[in-house]
Design a protein around this motif. Structure first.
Motif, PDB file in Angstrom:
ATOM      1  N   PRO A  27      32.361 152.294  65.553  1.00 50.14           N
ATOM      2  CA  PRO A  27      33.620 151.913  66.095  1.00 50.14           C
ATOM      3  C   PRO A  27      33.610 150.824  67.124  1.00 50.14           C
ATOM      4  O   PRO A  27      34.114 149.734  67.297  1.00 50.14           O
ATOM      5  N   ASP A  28      32.695 151.113  68.142  1.00 52.86           N
ATOM      6  CA  ASP A  28      32.408 150.355  69.222  1.00 52.86           C
ATOM      7  C   ASP A  28      31.285 149.576  69.252  1.00 52.86           C
ATOM      8  O   ASP A  28      30.418 149.156  70.368  1.00 52.86           O
ATOM      9  N   GLY A  29      30.656 149.328  68.001  1.00 53.29           N
ATOM     10  CA  GLY A  29      29.180 148.935  67.875  1.00 53.29           C
ATOM     11  C   GLY A  29      29.408 147.394  67.346  1.00 53.29           C
ATOM     12  O   GLY A  29      30.072 146.571  67.736  1.00 53.29           O
ATOM     13  N   ILE A  30      28.613 147.020  66.705  1.00 50.39           N
ATOM     14  CA  ILE A  30      28.314 145.601  65.985  1.00 50.39           C
ATOM     15  C   ILE A  30      28.375 145.577  64.513  1.00 50.39           C
ATOM     16  O   ILE A  30      28.259 146.744  63.811  1.00 50.39           O
ATOM     17  N   THR A  31      28.395 144.435  63.944  1.00 50.95           N
ATOM     18  CA  THR A  31      28.450 144.393  62.526  1.00 50.95           C
ATOM     19  C   THR A  31      26.989 143.831  62.219  1.00 50.95           C
ATOM     20  O   THR A  31      26.279 143.695  62.790  1.00 50.95           O
ATOM     21  N   ASP A  34      26.278 140.498  63.119  1.00 57.76           N
ATOM     22  CA  ASP A  34      25.970 140.298  64.635  1.00 57.76           C
ATOM     23  C   ASP A  34      24.517 140.849  64.776  1.00 57.76           C
ATOM     24  O   ASP A  34      23.833 140.060  65.478  1.00 57.76           O
ATOM     25  N   TYR A  35      24.151 141.859  64.292  1.00 61.11           N
ATOM     26  CA  TYR A  35      22.710 142.343  64.336  1.00 61.11           C
ATOM     27  C   TYR A  35      21.931 141.056  64.045  1.00 61.11           C
ATOM     28  O   TYR A  35      20.822 140.846  64.677  1.00 61.11           O
ATOM     29  N   LYS A  36      22.035 140.296  62.865  1.00 61.51           N
ATOM     30  CA  LYS A  36      21.178 139.338  62.313  1.00 61.51           C
ATOM     31  C   LYS A  36      21.187 138.247  63.518  1.00 61.51           C
ATOM     32  O   LYS A  36      20.286 137.593  63.915  1.00 61.51           O
TER      33      LYS A  36
END
Length: 57
Positions: A27-31, A34-36
């Motif tokens: 939930p408070d992370g990245i997609t 975004d990681y790529k």
């Protein structure tokens, strides 16, 4: 949030790719996108591996 992870990975070197991968989808992370963008590599979800034990008599 993405900017903080970008700085931590690219500039500060305080987070590894493996650690960054653990926040993908939170939930408070990245997609995954975004990681790529942060690492330059496609996100690959970790696979779960079942362990079995065998006993012989």
């Amino acid at each position: 949030m993405v900017q903080i992870f970008t700085w931590a990975y690219q500039d500060w070197k305080t987070i590894s790719k493996e650690t960054l991968a653990t926040v993908v989808g939170l939930p408070d992370g990245i997609t995954a996108d975004d990681y790529k963008a942060i690492t330059g590599e496609a996100y690959v979800a970790p696979t779960t591996q079942a362990t079995t034990t065998s006993t012989t008599n």
